[in-house]
Design an enzyme around this catalytic site. Structure first.
Site, PDB file in Angstrom:
ATOM      1  N   LYS A 241      26.576  39.010  38.437  1.00 45.09           N
ATOM      2  CA  LYS A 241      28.002  38.853  38.131  1.00 45.09           C
ATOM      3  C   LYS A 241      28.300  37.543  37.410  1.00 45.09           C
ATOM      4  O   LYS A 241      27.515  36.606  37.438  1.00 45.09           O
ATOM      5  CB  LYS A 241      28.827  38.974  39.423  1.00 45.09           C
ATOM      6  CG  LYS A 241      28.866  40.443  39.875  1.00 45.09           C
ATOM      7  CD  LYS A 241      29.911  40.751  40.889  1.00 45.09           C
ATOM      8  CE  LYS A 241      29.938  42.269  41.099  1.00 45.09           C
ATOM      9  NZ  LYS A 241      30.773  42.668  42.225  1.00 45.09           N
ATOM     10  N   ARG A 275      24.379  44.990  47.692  1.00 47.87           N
ATOM     11  CA  ARG A 275      24.370  45.907  46.540  1.00 47.87           C
ATOM     12  C   ARG A 275      23.793  45.156  45.344  1.00 47.87           C
ATOM     13  O   ARG A 275      24.322  44.119  44.951  1.00 47.87           O
ATOM     14  CB  ARG A 275      25.812  46.345  46.248  1.00 47.87           C
ATOM     15  CG  ARG A 275      25.951  47.309  45.091  1.00 47.87           C
ATOM     16  CD  ARG A 275      27.421  47.648  44.874  1.00 47.87           C
ATOM     17  NE  ARG A 275      27.599  48.560  43.761  1.00 47.87           N
ATOM     18  CZ  ARG A 275      27.680  48.181  42.490  1.00 47.87           C
ATOM     19  NH1 ARG A 275      27.597  46.905  42.158  1.00 47.87           N
ATOM     20  NH2 ARG A 275      27.849  49.084  41.541  1.00 47.87           N
TER      21      ARG A 275
END
Ligand code: 7PJ
Length: 295
Positions: A241, A275
């Site tokens: 991210k 995740r």
């Protein structure tokens, strides 16, 4: 491996016919069934005869099998890109992307399947073809989503997001981001229970990167243990991210080491499911974390 019991951590979750033991943290591997996905550059696409894109089920199966071999407990299949600025896709398009992949994994591989969707129709069909977990970045907020999930035994991940992917970074204003994420999740848990989705079927996720600035994301990670007050397993998605890229100065493909550092912090603060795009490396990080935590 020794258990890391905590009063807040459920010991096991049933995802369809699969039981996931959460006494040690588990890995959810990301399988993007999108032609425009954030960080795998659309690895699954194949060009159709008419020049359009479609998802290659064989390739998806191969990737799922690799992740299973690397130690993933769940495969998260997504057909809608939710990266910042992404445009919505139609329900029909989303179904064409994810349902064949879910069905193929369910019939061919021994692994639990999650579907990353907000659409009630996709949820219903995905459950019918073998998904055991609904991973919804909109926390069952869309029309019909609660009703689609309630009659099943499917587990649901409730994630916090502010705004929508198209505009969410413009809405990143909070008094206290941790308090507001907690209040939102609490309210969604109550709404789920009212709709007949019992607490034992719920997971919570602070939604790193979804309508949050860099400061908000790190504040949430720094105080992640506060989510334990909800008494539900915590899932986190940190993989590749921008909160990692912004600190390291690295592009999407070079964010693994930074992401693992963030992951270890999340583990120390009680995250139960990670995740990630990088299953093998995350499994190793968890093993080392557990070795340190062992008495
Ligand atoms: C997340 C997700 C996350 C959950 C995405 C990306 C963007 N689902 N789906 N949590 N992120 N539960 O992978 O970068 O953080 S899509």
């Amino acid at each position: 491996m020794q258990r890391l019991d905590s009063p807040h951590r459920a010991t096991s979750l049933r995802l369809g016919k699969h039981y996931i033991d959460l006494s040690t943290p588990r890995v959810m591997g990301i399988l993007n069934a999108t032609p425009d996905s954030f960080s795998d550059g659309g690895r699954l696409q194949s060009v159709t005869q008419t020049g359009g894109f479609r998802v290659s089920v064989d390739r998806a199966l191969q990737l799922a099998e690799i992740m299973l071999g690397q130690g993933a407990s769940i495969i998260d299949v997504g057909g809608e890109s939710t990266r910042p600025g992404a445009l919505p896709v139609s329900e029909q398009e989303e179904m064409e992307r994810v349902l064949p992949v879910i069905e193929a994994i369910a019939t061919r591989l021994d692994i639990a399947i999650s579907v990353d969707t907000s659409s009630a129709g996709v949820m219903q069909h995905a459950i019918a073809v073998g998904a055991g977990l609904i991973n919804d970045v909109r926390a069952l907020g869309r029309q019909g989503a609660m009703e689609a999930v309630a009659p099943s035994t499917t587990v649901v991940c409730l994630m916090h997001m502010r705004g929508q992917p198209l505009n969410m970074q413009e809405q990143a204003e909070y008094g206290s981001v941790v308090d507001e994420v907690l209040a939102f999740l609490e309210q969604r848990i109550v709404a789920c229970e009212k709709a007949g989705i019992e607490r034992g079927r719920l997971l919570v996720d602070p939604g790193f990167g979804f309508g949050k600035t860099l400061t908000h994301n790190y504040e949430l990670l720094r105080h992640l243990e506060r989510l334990q007050v909800l008494g539900l397993p915590i899932l986190v998605g940190l993989s590749r991210k921008s909160m990692i890229g912004n600190v390291t100065g690295k592009g999407v493909e070079q964010r693994l080491a930074g992401g693992l550092a963030a992951t270890v912090h999340a583990l120390l603060k009680g995250a139960a499911i990670i995740r990630t795009h990088d299953v093998a490396e995350t499994v190793d990080a968890i093993k080392v974390h557990c070795a340190v935590m062992r008495d």
